[in-house]
Design a protein around this motif. Structure first.
Motif, short mmCIF file in Angstrom:
data_model
loop_
_atom_site.label_atom_id
_atom_site.label_comp_id
_atom_site.label_asym_id
_atom_site.label_seq_id
_atom_site.Cartn_x
_atom_site.Cartn_y
_atom_site.Cartn_z
N ASP A 170 0.82 -1.21 0.00
CA ASP A 170 0.00 0.00 0.00
C ASP A 170 0.85 1.26 0.00
N LEU A 171 1.96 1.24 0.72
CA LEU A 171 2.84 2.41 0.73
C LEU A 171 3.41 2.67 -0.66
N ALA A 172 3.91 1.65 -1.31
CA ALA A 172 4.48 1.81 -2.65
C ALA A 172 3.42 2.25 -3.65
N THR A 173 2.21 1.69 -3.55
CA THR A 173 1.13 2.06 -4.45
C THR A 173 0.76 3.53 -4.27
N LEU A 174 0.63 3.96 -3.02
CA LEU A 174 0.26 5.35 -2.75
C LEU A 174 1.33 6.32 -3.25
N LEU A 175 2.60 6.02 -2.99
CA LEU A 175 3.68 6.93 -3.36
C LEU A 175 3.85 7.02 -4.88
N THR A 176 3.80 5.89 -5.58
CA THR A 176 3.96 5.94 -7.04
C THR A 176 2.77 6.64 -7.69
N SER A 177 1.60 6.53 -7.08
CA SER A 177 0.43 7.24 -7.59
C SER A 177 0.59 8.74 -7.37
#
Length: 336
Positions: A207-214
């Protein structure tokens, strides 16, 4: 009412209900309730009915917020996911580097998936175990991924990682922020939507990686300079989130986004004791590699965006290799 497509998307109502059953207190605060049982249509689609219990007229998704408001609301999102949803229930597991990365890729290279199709179009021989690329960037990223997942010594080494409840697709448009009477956002009442990718046993850093790349996509898709690319990639991949000097970014939007990335990563780290943060970072880099690979298959980010996410994936893979070479990533409790 939400119309779920045939196939795996049609399973969202059941997955959504499972998220409620496993975490009812969190769900009451941050998820919508299904008002009625789902309806299965003859063509395989499924109708899902969600009760908001309040008007959404004044609400906004994170993607609709200006960057000046995004920093507080994105930070609040990762705090509620990692703290409120997982503060007491997260677990520590041990697996191989290759298996954790495969878990995070979630079949992105499976035949028929968008990444698979794009790899074919870009010149990859997707049926060849050694996958050869046409461009230097593609070849470099592929070499890094091969190093991690295709039977290499590093890929078979052990990695301790944290798992728990994961939204699974925590991009900016899947987070709804209510606004108060004074037209200011109320991060404490954030709602999460589209739980089709929910898992109670996923790596937390997904979730952290998804939020940051978004978040990064808000500025990347418009084009950034090489210096700004370097600053953004550093902000996402460095072992410690640090404030980036404004002179490295020419665009005010990029400068503001660097602040968002720093704030979200700092909030995430604050949910873990200092002695565990190095393990968390190694796991996070694998999640970031998987997200970068997935983004290269998206048509709506354009050629420049694809190249940018290639660079992000390359940097994350290089930093993972260097980070792993610096010492074991399994705590002493697992080594005994």
């Amino acid at each position: 009412m939400k119309v779920c497509s045939p196939g795996s998307p049609a399973g969202e109502p059941a997955i959504h209900e499972r998220a409620w059953q496993l975490s009812p207190t969190f769900a009451r605060r941050h998820l919508f309730r299904q008002a009625f049982p789902a309806t299965i249509l003859q063509d395989g689609r499924v109708l899902m009915y969600l009760d908001s219990s309040e008007s959404l007229v004044d609400d906004r998704t994170l993607g609709e917020l200006p960057i000046r408001l995004l920093v507080d609301c994105a930070t609040a999102t990762i705090r509620l996911v990692w703290g409120e949803w997982n503060g007491r229930t997260r677990r520590r597991e041990v697996s191989t580097v290759a298996d954790v990365l495969r878990c995070e890729l979630r079949g992105a290279f499976d035949k028929g998936r968008s990444a698979y199709r794009w790899l074919q179009q870009a010149g990859f021989d997707v049926e060849d175990a050694q996958v050869q690329a046409l461009s230097d960037a593609s070849a470099q990223l592929n070499a890094m991924v091969s190093l991690l997942v295709r039977g290499s010594e590093l890929g078979q080494r052990k990695l301790e990682y944290f798992c728990g409840n994961s939204h699974g697709d925590l991009h900016l448009d899947n987070v709804i922020v209510p606004f108060g009477p004074d037209e200011s956002p109320d991060p404490g009442r954030i709602k999460l939507i589209d739980l089709s990718g929910f898992s109670p046993t996923a790596p937390l850093t997904r979730d952290l990686a998804t939020l940051l790349t978004s978040c990064a996509l808000k500025v990347v898709r418009k084009g950034v300079t090489p210096a700004e690319t370097s600053a953004l990639v550093d902000a996402l991949t460095a072992s410690r989130p640090t404030a980036v000097t404004s002179c490295r970014a020419e665009s005010p939007a990029v400068k503001d986004m660097l602040g968002v990335l720093h704030a979200v990563r700092s909030a995430a780290l604050a949910e873990f004791d200092a002695d565990l943060q190095h393990l968390l970072h190694a796991q996070y880099l694998l999640s970031l590699i998987a997200q970068a690979i997935t983004y290269t298959s998206y048509r709506n980010i354009g050629h420049f965006g694809r190249r940018w996410y290639f660079e992000l994936g390359i940097s994350a893979a290089e930093r993972f290799v260097a980070f792993y070479d610096s010492g074991p990533l399994v705590s002493s409790t697992w080594l005994k």
